[in-house]
Write a protein that holds these residues in place. Structure first.
Motif, PDB file in Angstrom:
ATOM      1  N   VAL A  25       0.861  -1.178   0.000  1.00  0.00           N
ATOM      2  CA  VAL A  25       0.000   0.000   0.000  1.00  0.00           C
ATOM      3  C   VAL A  25       0.897   1.227   0.000  1.00  0.00           C
ATOM      4  CG1 VAL A  25      -1.756   1.293   1.261  1.00  0.00           C
ATOM      5  CG2 VAL A  25      -1.778  -1.207   1.308  1.00  0.00           C
ATOM      6  N   ILE A  26       0.680   2.083  -0.966  1.00  0.00           N
ATOM      7  CA  ILE A  26       1.411   3.342  -1.026  1.00  0.00           C
ATOM      8  C   ILE A  26       0.401   4.462  -0.813  1.00  0.00           C
ATOM      9  CG2 ILE A  26       2.776   4.899  -2.457  1.00  0.00           C
ATOM     10  CD1 ILE A  26       3.911   2.433  -3.826  1.00  0.00           C
ATOM     11  N   SER A  27       0.690   5.307   0.152  1.00  0.00           N
ATOM     12  CA  SER A  27      -0.200   6.400   0.510  1.00  0.00           C
ATOM     13  C   SER A  27       0.542   7.726   0.326  1.00  0.00           C
ATOM     14  CB  SER A  27      -0.645   6.229   1.959  1.00  0.00           C
ATOM     15  OG  SER A  27      -1.382   7.335   2.378  1.00  0.00           O
ATOM     16  N   MET A  28      -0.078   8.665  -0.397  1.00  0.00           N
ATOM     17  CA  MET A  28       0.551   9.952  -0.649  1.00  0.00           C
ATOM     18  C   MET A  28      -0.490  11.052  -0.523  1.00  0.00           C
ATOM     19  SD  MET A  28       2.273  11.293  -4.214  1.00  0.00           S
ATOM     20  CE  MET A  28       3.257   9.824  -4.328  1.00  0.00           C
ATOM     21  N   LEU A  29      -0.139  12.122   0.174  1.00  0.00           N
ATOM     22  CA  LEU A  29      -1.041  13.274   0.260  1.00  0.00           C
ATOM     23  C   LEU A  29      -0.920  14.103  -1.007  1.00  0.00           C
ATOM     24  CD1 LEU A  29      -0.724  14.643   3.898  1.00  0.00           C
ATOM     25  CD2 LEU A  29      -2.614  13.393   2.883  1.00  0.00           C
ATOM     26  N   ARG A  30      -2.084  14.471  -1.568  1.00  0.00           N
ATOM     27  CA  ARG A  30      -2.127  15.299  -2.766  1.00  0.00           C
ATOM     28  C   ARG A  30      -3.031  16.508  -2.515  1.00  0.00           C
ATOM     29  NH1 ARG A  30       0.012  13.120  -7.278  1.00  0.00           N
ATOM     30  NH2 ARG A  30       0.482  10.909  -7.253  1.00  0.00           N
ATOM     31  N   PHE A  31      -2.670  17.630  -3.106  1.00  0.00           N
ATOM     32  CA  PHE A  31      -3.442  18.854  -2.981  1.00  0.00           C
ATOM     33  C   PHE A  31      -4.810  18.675  -3.627  1.00  0.00           C
ATOM     34  CE2 PHE A  31      -4.865  23.040  -4.328  1.00  0.00           C
ATOM     35  CZ  PHE A  31      -4.605  23.809  -3.211  1.00  0.00           C
ATOM     36  N   SER A  32      -5.848  19.138  -2.943  1.00  0.00           N
ATOM     37  CA  SER A  32      -7.214  19.059  -3.471  1.00  0.00           C
ATOM     38  C   SER A  32      -7.772  20.464  -3.647  1.00  0.00           C
ATOM     39  CB  SER A  32      -8.114  18.274  -2.511  1.00  0.00           C
ATOM     40  OG  SER A  32      -9.468  18.424  -2.878  1.00  0.00           O
ATOM     41  N   GLU A  58      -3.231  19.761   6.258  1.00  0.00           N
ATOM     42  CA  GLU A  58      -3.637  18.397   5.929  1.00  0.00           C
ATOM     43  C   GLU A  58      -5.093  18.333   5.467  1.00  0.00           C
ATOM     44  OE1 GLU A  58      -3.161  13.860   7.626  1.00  0.00           O
ATOM     45  OE2 GLU A  58      -2.352  15.523   8.787  1.00  0.00           O
ATOM     46  N   GLU A  59      -5.953  19.195   6.017  1.00  0.00           N
ATOM     47  CA  GLU A  59      -7.364  19.179   5.632  1.00  0.00           C
ATOM     48  C   GLU A  59      -7.590  19.717   4.206  1.00  0.00           C
ATOM     49  OE1 GLU A  59      -6.746  22.757   8.428  1.00  0.00           O
ATOM     50  OE2 GLU A  59      -6.308  20.630   8.531  1.00  0.00           O
ATOM     51  N   ASP A  60      -6.537  20.246   3.572  1.00  0.00           N
ATOM     52  CA  ASP A  60      -6.600  20.702   2.180  1.00  0.00           C
ATOM     53  C   ASP A  60      -6.149  19.623   1.201  1.00  0.00           C
ATOM     54  OD1 ASP A  60      -7.294  23.269   3.136  1.00  0.00           O
ATOM     55  OD2 ASP A  60      -5.173  23.789   3.360  1.00  0.00           O
ATOM     56  N   CYS A  61      -5.884  18.425   1.711  1.00  0.00           N
ATOM     57  CA  CYS A  61      -5.310  17.355   0.896  1.00  0.00           C
ATOM     58  C   CYS A  61      -6.177  16.103   0.941  1.00  0.00           C
ATOM     59  CB  CYS A  61      -3.914  16.990   1.413  1.00  0.00           C
ATOM     60  SG  CYS A  61      -2.783  18.385   1.426  1.00  0.00           S
ATOM     61  N   VAL A  62      -5.994  15.273  -0.071  1.00  0.00           N
ATOM     62  CA  VAL A  62      -6.617  13.957  -0.094  1.00  0.00           C
ATOM     63  C   VAL A  62      -5.502  12.927   0.019  1.00  0.00           C
ATOM     64  CG1 VAL A  62      -8.667  14.597  -1.399  1.00  0.00           C
ATOM     65  CG2 VAL A  62      -6.631  13.895  -2.616  1.00  0.00           C
ATOM     66  N   ASN A  63      -5.837  11.805   0.620  1.00  0.00           N
ATOM     67  CA  ASN A  63      -4.878  10.727   0.761  1.00  0.00           C
ATOM     68  C   ASN A  63      -5.063   9.785  -0.417  1.00  0.00           C
ATOM     69  OD1 ASN A  63      -2.955   9.033   1.739  1.00  0.00           O
ATOM     70  ND2 ASN A  63      -3.963   8.647   3.689  1.00  0.00           N
ATOM     71  N   ASP A  64      -4.109   9.788  -1.311  1.00  0.00           N
ATOM     72  CA  ASP A  64      -4.145   8.962  -2.515  1.00  0.00           C
ATOM     73  C   ASP A  64      -3.534   7.606  -2.166  1.00  0.00           C
ATOM     74  OD1 ASP A  64      -4.242   7.983  -5.081  1.00  0.00           O
ATOM     75  OD2 ASP A  64      -2.578   9.198  -5.811  1.00  0.00           O
ATOM     76  N   ILE A  65      -4.374   6.588  -2.103  1.00  0.00           N
ATOM     77  CA  ILE A  65      -3.919   5.254  -1.702  1.00  0.00           C
ATOM     78  C   ILE A  65      -3.920   4.341  -2.920  1.00  0.00           C
ATOM     79  CG2 ILE A  65      -4.410   3.247  -0.257  1.00  0.00           C
ATOM     80  CD1 ILE A  65      -5.737   5.189   1.725  1.00  0.00           C
ATOM     81  N   SER A  66      -2.806   3.676  -3.153  1.00  0.00           N
ATOM     82  CA  SER A  66      -2.670   2.735  -4.258  1.00  0.00           C
ATOM     83  C   SER A  66      -2.225   1.384  -3.726  1.00  0.00           C
ATOM     84  CB  SER A  66      -1.623   3.239  -5.261  1.00  0.00           C
ATOM     85  OG  SER A  66      -1.988   4.498  -5.758  1.00  0.00           O
ATOM     86  N   LEU A  67      -2.729   0.333  -4.334  1.00  0.00           N
ATOM     87  CA  LEU A  67      -2.340  -1.039  -3.975  1.00  0.00           C
ATOM     88  C   LEU A  67      -1.499  -1.619  -5.102  1.00  0.00           C
ATOM     89  CD1 LEU A  67      -5.662  -2.528  -2.554  1.00  0.00           C
ATOM     90  CD2 LEU A  67      -3.633  -1.848  -1.264  1.00  0.00           C
TER      91      LEU A  67
END
Length: 88
Positions: free
Chosen positions: A14-21, A74-83
């Motif tokens: 699982v790779i998790s990365m914060l991205r700007f939303s 952090e509340e301005d970002c989404v957590n992009d999770i990839s498997l």
């Protein structure tokens, strides 16, 4: 970049990365950035700043100008999770 990597019980990674939303930014800070900046920023990965907030070190708007955005919360970002499955 703020990236977390972990292995699941099933053997996948699982790779998790914060991205700007752009959507979350507009809800929290309406009107602070123009549309040209929001278009350029949407989905970009954020990195951890020295003070614990987040930032985007460099992005380019359509007119070719380079910018930096700080602070991002952090509340301005989404957590992009990839498997990913392990490849032998």
């Amino acid at each position: 970049m703020n990236v977390s990597i972990a292995q699941c019980a099933a053997g996948s990674w699982v790779i998790s990365m914060l991205r700007f939303s752009t959507k979350l930014w507009q809800q929290n800070h309406r009107g602070l950035l123009s549309k040209s900046h929001l278009v350029a920023l949407d989905g970009l990965p954020v990195s951890k700043a020295d003070d614990g907030d987040y930032q985007i070190d460099e992005y380019t708007t359509a007119d070719g100008q380079k910018w930096m955005l700080y602070p991002i919360f952090e509340e301005d970002c989404v957590n992009d999770i990839s498997l990913f499955d392990e490849i032998d």
